[in-house]
Write an enzyme that holds these catalytic residues in place. Sequence first.
Site, PDB file in Angstrom:
ATOM      1  CE1 TYR A  98      37.590  49.179  46.439  1.00  0.00           C
ATOM      2  CE2 TYR A  98      35.396  48.182  46.499  1.00  0.00           C
ATOM      3  CZ  TYR A  98      36.694  48.207  46.008  1.00  0.00           C
ATOM      4  OH  TYR A  98      37.100  47.259  45.100  1.00  0.00           O
ATOM      5  CD  GLU A 140      35.457  45.265  43.171  1.00  0.00           C
ATOM      6  OE1 GLU A 140      34.688  45.662  44.070  1.00  0.00           O
ATOM      7  OE2 GLU A 140      36.685  45.472  43.179  1.00  0.00           O
ATOM      8  CD  GLN A 207      41.319  34.015  45.838  1.00  0.00           C
ATOM      9  OE1 GLN A 207      42.497  34.162  46.197  1.00  0.00           O
ATOM     10  NE2 GLN A 207      40.300  34.490  46.548  1.00  0.00           N
ATOM     11  CE1 TYR A 208      44.181  26.033  46.606  1.00  0.00           C
ATOM     12  CE2 TYR A 208      41.998  26.414  47.514  1.00  0.00           C
ATOM     13  CZ  TYR A 208      43.347  26.195  47.695  1.00  0.00           C
ATOM     14  OH  TYR A 208      43.874  26.138  48.966  1.00  0.00           O
ATOM     15  N   GLY A 274      55.159  24.593  37.875  1.00  0.00           N
ATOM     16  CA  GLY A 274      54.552  24.077  39.092  1.00  0.00           C
ATOM     17  C   GLY A 274      53.046  23.929  38.955  1.00  0.00           C
ATOM     18  N   GLY A 390      48.018  34.240  44.494  1.00  0.00           N
ATOM     19  CA  GLY A 390      48.328  35.058  45.671  1.00  0.00           C
ATOM     20  C   GLY A 390      48.369  36.521  45.291  1.00  0.00           C
TER      21      GLY A 390
END
Length: 398
Positions: A98, A140, A207-208, A274, A390
Amino acid sequence: MLSDRSTATVRATLPAVGAAIGDIADLFYEKLFAAHPELLRDLFNRGNQASGDQRRALAGSIAAFATALVEHPGTRPDVMLDRIAHKHASLGVTPEQYDVVHTHLFAAIADVLGDAVTPEVAAAWDEVYWLMAGSLIAVEERLYAQQGVLAGDVWHTWEVAARVEETEDVATFLLRPAEDTPPPAFRPGQYVSVQVELPDGARQIRQYSLSSAPGSRLRSIAVKRVRGQGSPDGEVSRHLHEHTRPGDLLRVSVPYGDLVLDRLDTPLLLASAGIGCTPMLSMLEHLAQEGHSGPVTVVHGDRSPADHALRADHVRLTEELPEAEAHFWYETPEAGRSANRTGLVDLEGITVRPGTHAYLCGPLPFMRAVRAQLLEAGVRPADVHYEVFGPDLWLASS
């Protein structure tokens, strides 16, 4: 949260900053990657940088956060912050990064706005930045602690146990831990990051969603090959489809993601389009395993039955739930394969029960349309949850 003096300054300069935020984002990334090319190579999605999607997402999030500070000073946009923090945690972002972002973002602001950036203006927007950054760092830190890892130390080695061709463009990869440690826990709907080394040496990350329910040592991800239409193909999806086979090893993050089932005592609506069906399948399998008896409405849209990845699982898991019903829309139905509807998803005629909690995943236009129909049907905005594959352009395009 924001000091009174800075609030007045940010309110006065927000129109000018907002009008220039796209140029600021462009110059920020140019400066950032010139100073730290390894970030573009090994952390940021090169495809989203080339398309401009990441720039628009950054611009939208900054503008939304600043607007929230001046218009709703007693609250924070926690939903937006949580979504960003989960994505950052899955990438292994650290607090020190950051500081790097701050250096190049404020250099870009000064270059774009020039003399308009007085010391007072710079101080006010610096306060905005660190309020946002501090909030993200805190979330985080909590996410890392929940998974029992140090900041940034999110990666494990997994072995491909099997590969299944679901459709022409979608393959499922079954993964098992290659390390002698228990697999990290996850909640239905969450995702993992997968990092692969490409021929040019870059280690790109995508990412999945985990498409199976928790509880097994095997984890399942379904990867759609991204075929560029006037732009390059997706780098990671192409690599996985062309080169990854059973026995290969993958670097996979611990699971994160804020699209999770948080209420099981209300009617549920799971809407996807999708490859957005993958988190919904994890939720459905979990509900089936738990013997869920409440009402569940399953909604899915696709180009055709042949393009509907994991269609058999979508049908089977819905049928295992006693109060569930499925509605599928196909733009191009095929002879001999039934569809409830033809065309795009339209909730007209679908019962939306009072108190419904809805979970959406798919292209942004699909989610916007479904959300609007749900609100018209009386679903509370806070009860509509979504996941974007995304960069999150919902804010950037609103």
